[in-house]
Design a protein around this motif. Sequence first.
Motif, PDB file in Angstrom:
ATOM      1  N   ARG A 103      42.140  38.965  44.385  1.00 39.84           N
ATOM      2  CA  ARG A 103      41.399  40.220  44.230  1.00 39.84           C
ATOM      3  C   ARG A 103      39.913  39.893  44.259  1.00 39.84           C
ATOM      4  N   MET A 162      33.129  33.998  48.764  1.00 38.22           N
ATOM      5  CA  MET A 162      33.179  35.209  47.945  1.00 38.22           C
ATOM      6  C   MET A 162      33.995  34.943  46.692  1.00 38.22           C
ATOM      7  N   SER A 215      35.702  40.714  44.160  1.00 35.54           N
ATOM      8  CA  SER A 215      34.889  41.351  43.136  1.00 35.54           C
ATOM      9  C   SER A 215      34.726  42.847  43.367  1.00 35.54           C
ATOM     10  N   ASN A 216      34.939  43.285  44.632  1.00 36.92           N
ATOM     11  CA  ASN A 216      34.841  44.718  44.924  1.00 36.92           C
ATOM     12  C   ASN A 216      36.148  45.455  44.685  1.00 36.92           C
ATOM     13  N   GLY A 217      37.177  44.743  44.196  1.00 33.77           N
ATOM     14  CA  GLY A 217      38.446  45.374  43.869  1.00 33.77           C
ATOM     15  C   GLY A 217      39.497  45.281  44.944  1.00 33.77           C
TER      16      GLY A 217
END
Length: 218
Positions: free
Chosen positions: A202, A187, A204-206
């Motif tokens: 962090r 990821m 990519s979805n926050g």
Amino acid sequence: MENTEKLANSKQVIAYIAERFPNCFTLEGEARPLKIGIFQDLSERLADDPRVSKTQLRAALRQYTSSWRYLYGAKEGAVRVDLDGSDCGALEQEHIEHAQTALAESKARAAERRKEQAAKQGDKKSNARDKTAPKANKSTANQAKSRPAKAKNTKLTKKPVEPRRELNAEDIVVGKDVNVNMGNGNMPATIVELNKDEVRVRLSNGLTMLVKAEHLSS
């Protein structure tokens, strides 16, 4: 009733003093250099606090100032702060050089530990394969020879393994875009905080999470 239970370890003490003095201590991102003599100031401010002792404060400060994010903050142009966040003068060059040396040595030790852990895991997997490998049975082997081979209608195809490049110690820096090995795949993520043995990233979805450095690749 106010909680007066004594703090158990340095991690809890650091979280506590960061809550009490947020303009001086921080739990995320780069840490600002501390005023020389900050221990004495801290001891006086918390002299009547039953939750923490001087011994605990000294150990917590030692851990805080040896963390990677604190050493990263000790750089050219950095300014020391007191408990209230007031400036206490620019960081001296000798202290900057000392922090850079300490950071490089700490990264080298962490890289060496990762190599040792990887080697141990490789040995364990090898031993596990040796123990679970089936032994040949003579009667079964003879039967197999006499039986005609059956035609196979399907072929097993292996999924291509996505190439991964392990990060070197100098690659592990705040702001670096990396891949996190999640077992079934990688990821994309960004490094937001460095610690001695773990890295906060962090996704990519926050969402943020702590991972071992060996689980990161470019």
